[in-house]
Write an enzyme that holds these catalytic residues in place. Structure first.
Site, PDB file in Angstrom:
ATOM      1  N   ARG A  25       0.853  -1.186   0.000  1.00  0.00           N
ATOM      2  CA  ARG A  25       0.000   0.000   0.000  1.00  0.00           C
ATOM      3  C   ARG A  25       0.893   1.241   0.000  1.00  0.00           C
ATOM      4  NH1 ARG A  25      -1.860  -3.605   3.973  1.00  0.00           N
ATOM      5  NH2 ARG A  25      -3.955  -4.466   3.587  1.00  0.00           N
ATOM      6  N   LYS A  78      -1.668  -2.903   8.193  1.00  0.00           N
ATOM      7  CA  LYS A  78      -2.824  -2.590   9.036  1.00  0.00           C
ATOM      8  C   LYS A  78      -2.764  -3.386  10.336  1.00  0.00           C
ATOM      9  CE  LYS A  78      -6.024  -1.271   5.350  1.00  0.00           C
ATOM     10  NZ  LYS A  78      -7.342  -1.537   4.714  1.00  0.00           N
ATOM     11  N   HIS A  86      -2.535   2.578  -5.794  1.00  0.00           N
ATOM     12  CA  HIS A  86      -3.225   1.306  -5.552  1.00  0.00           C
ATOM     13  C   HIS A  86      -3.385   0.499  -6.840  1.00  0.00           C
ATOM     14  CE1 HIS A  86      -4.761  -0.418  -1.866  1.00  0.00           C
ATOM     15  NE2 HIS A  86      -5.743  -0.989  -2.524  1.00  0.00           N
ATOM     16  N   ARG A 118      -0.779  -2.025  -7.004  1.00  0.00           N
ATOM     17  CA  ARG A 118      -1.084  -3.140  -6.089  1.00  0.00           C
ATOM     18  C   ARG A 118      -2.059  -4.109  -6.764  1.00  0.00           C
ATOM     19  NH1 ARG A 118      -1.222  -4.457  -0.484  1.00  0.00           N
ATOM     20  NH2 ARG A 118      -3.261  -5.020   0.375  1.00  0.00           N
ATOM     21  N   HIS A 154      -3.514  -9.140   3.515  1.00  0.00           N
ATOM     22  CA  HIS A 154      -4.958  -9.231   3.729  1.00  0.00           C
ATOM     23  C   HIS A 154      -5.253 -10.135   4.921  1.00  0.00           C
ATOM     24  CE1 HIS A 154      -6.059  -8.166  -0.711  1.00  0.00           C
ATOM     25  NE2 HIS A 154      -5.940  -7.096   0.044  1.00  0.00           N
ATOM     26  N   TYR A 163      -9.402 -10.663  -6.916  1.00  0.00           N
ATOM     27  CA  TYR A 163      -8.488 -10.692  -8.055  1.00  0.00           C
ATOM     28  C   TYR A 163      -8.694 -11.922  -8.930  1.00  0.00           C
ATOM     29  CZ  TYR A 163      -6.344  -6.881  -5.576  1.00  0.00           C
ATOM     30  OH  TYR A 163      -6.151  -5.681  -4.943  1.00  0.00           O
TER      31      TYR A 163
END
Length: 301
Positions: A153, A175, A246, A249, A272, A281
């Site tokens: 990111r 995150k 992004h 990514r 994730h 995806y």
């Protein structure tokens, strides 16, 4: 004695923020977004204590959002924040029976993905632009290569420090402050090396103690907005598609899937928490496959 509504809002939002940080492990940016959504709810529905919260207060909030014609994705985000807020209140024994939150159905938009050819063209743009100063061209080339090689990111890219980069991988803090190792391709490593000496060294002379990898011309940590703006301008040279950091990514994940990479491995590299976030995806790759089939099948020629 009843607490004034403004004081209640301030107090409960501070407690909720602490809950999001400690119990949920959210970053400050996510916490700020949650706070904004819940602050709107408390104001619009005239909530001055947990006892004021009811199914009707949720309807009042939702109706106001619909009246403002907010996008479906924004509406859904606000209602998800509300659901988390109610769980927090229940956990604190302030709201024993939270109202039911009905999420609007959202069409999950698949990201528009750059082709490998478009990515190659984009990676070449900074050094090809005649008016681009060489120090910026080499820095931005390293940024583009790092984004596409690792799928990080843009916030993770800006947070990278010199000590996080080795010859074949980078250490990323994502995150929830979760750390992961992501492979670094040889072309990206070469681009980083070309930027480090002499260009990053020149930037750092203005701020000797700064150890972030990507610096501004003043020697400070590079801001996400700057990365977004420069990539957007470069992309206009090679494609009409909307492109942001992004987008690289998305391209990273989709191109790996196109080349038979394992979905779980991609999930780990992207950071994730849920496989469902990565599975989007597979649909992008499937759409690409269908387009190729329709373009090349003899019955469609």
């Amino acid at each position: 004695m009843t607490m004034p509504s403004t004081q209640f809002h301030t107090t409960i939002l501070e407690q909720f923020s602490l809950f999001l940080s400690v119990d949920r492990g959210l970053c400050q940016q996510s916490i700020a977004a949650y706070r904004q959504d819940i602050s709107s709810f408390l104001t619009i529905s005239a909530i001055s204590s947990p006892q004021d919260i009811s199914q009707n207060s949720v309807y009042i909030f939702a109706e106001e959002l619909y009246r403002r014609k907010e996008a479906e994705t924004t509406l859904a985000r606000r209602l998800i924040a509300l659901k988390v807020f109610f769980l927090f209140l229940k956990d604190q024994q302030l709201l024993p029976y939270p109202p039911i939150i009905e999420h609007p159905k959202i069409w999950k938009r698949l990201p528009s993905v750059l082709t490998p050819q478009e990515v190659d063209a984009l990676l070449a743009v900074p050094l090809q632009m005649e008016k681009n100063p060489r120090h910026l061209a080499f820095r931005d080339t390293a940024i583009l290569h790092t984004l596409y090689s690792t799928g990080v990111r843009v916030s993770e890219l800006c947070d990278l420090r010199l000590g996080h980069v080795s010859d074949d991988c980078i250490r990323v803090t994502g995150k929830g402050s979760k750390t992961r190792l992501v492979p670094l391709g040889s072309r990206a490593r070469e681009a980083i090396d070309a930027y480090l000496c002499p260009f990053r060294d020149q930037y750092q002379k203005k701020n000797p103690h700064e150890d972030h990898l990507f610096l501004s011309t003043r020697g400070h940590k590079l801001e996400r907005s700057c990365v977004w703006r420069r990539i957007h301008n470069y992309a206009k040279q090679v494609t009409s598609k909307p492109v942001s950091p992004h987008s690289l990514r998305h391209a990273f994940a989709t191109h790996l899937l196109d080349n038979k990479a394992d979905l779980r491995v991609i999930q780990e590299m992207l950071g994730h928490a849920r496989i469902a976030s990565t599975e989007v995806y597979t649909h992008v790759a499937a759409d690409s496959l269908i387009e190729k089939f329709l373009a090349h099948h003899p019955r469609n020629l």
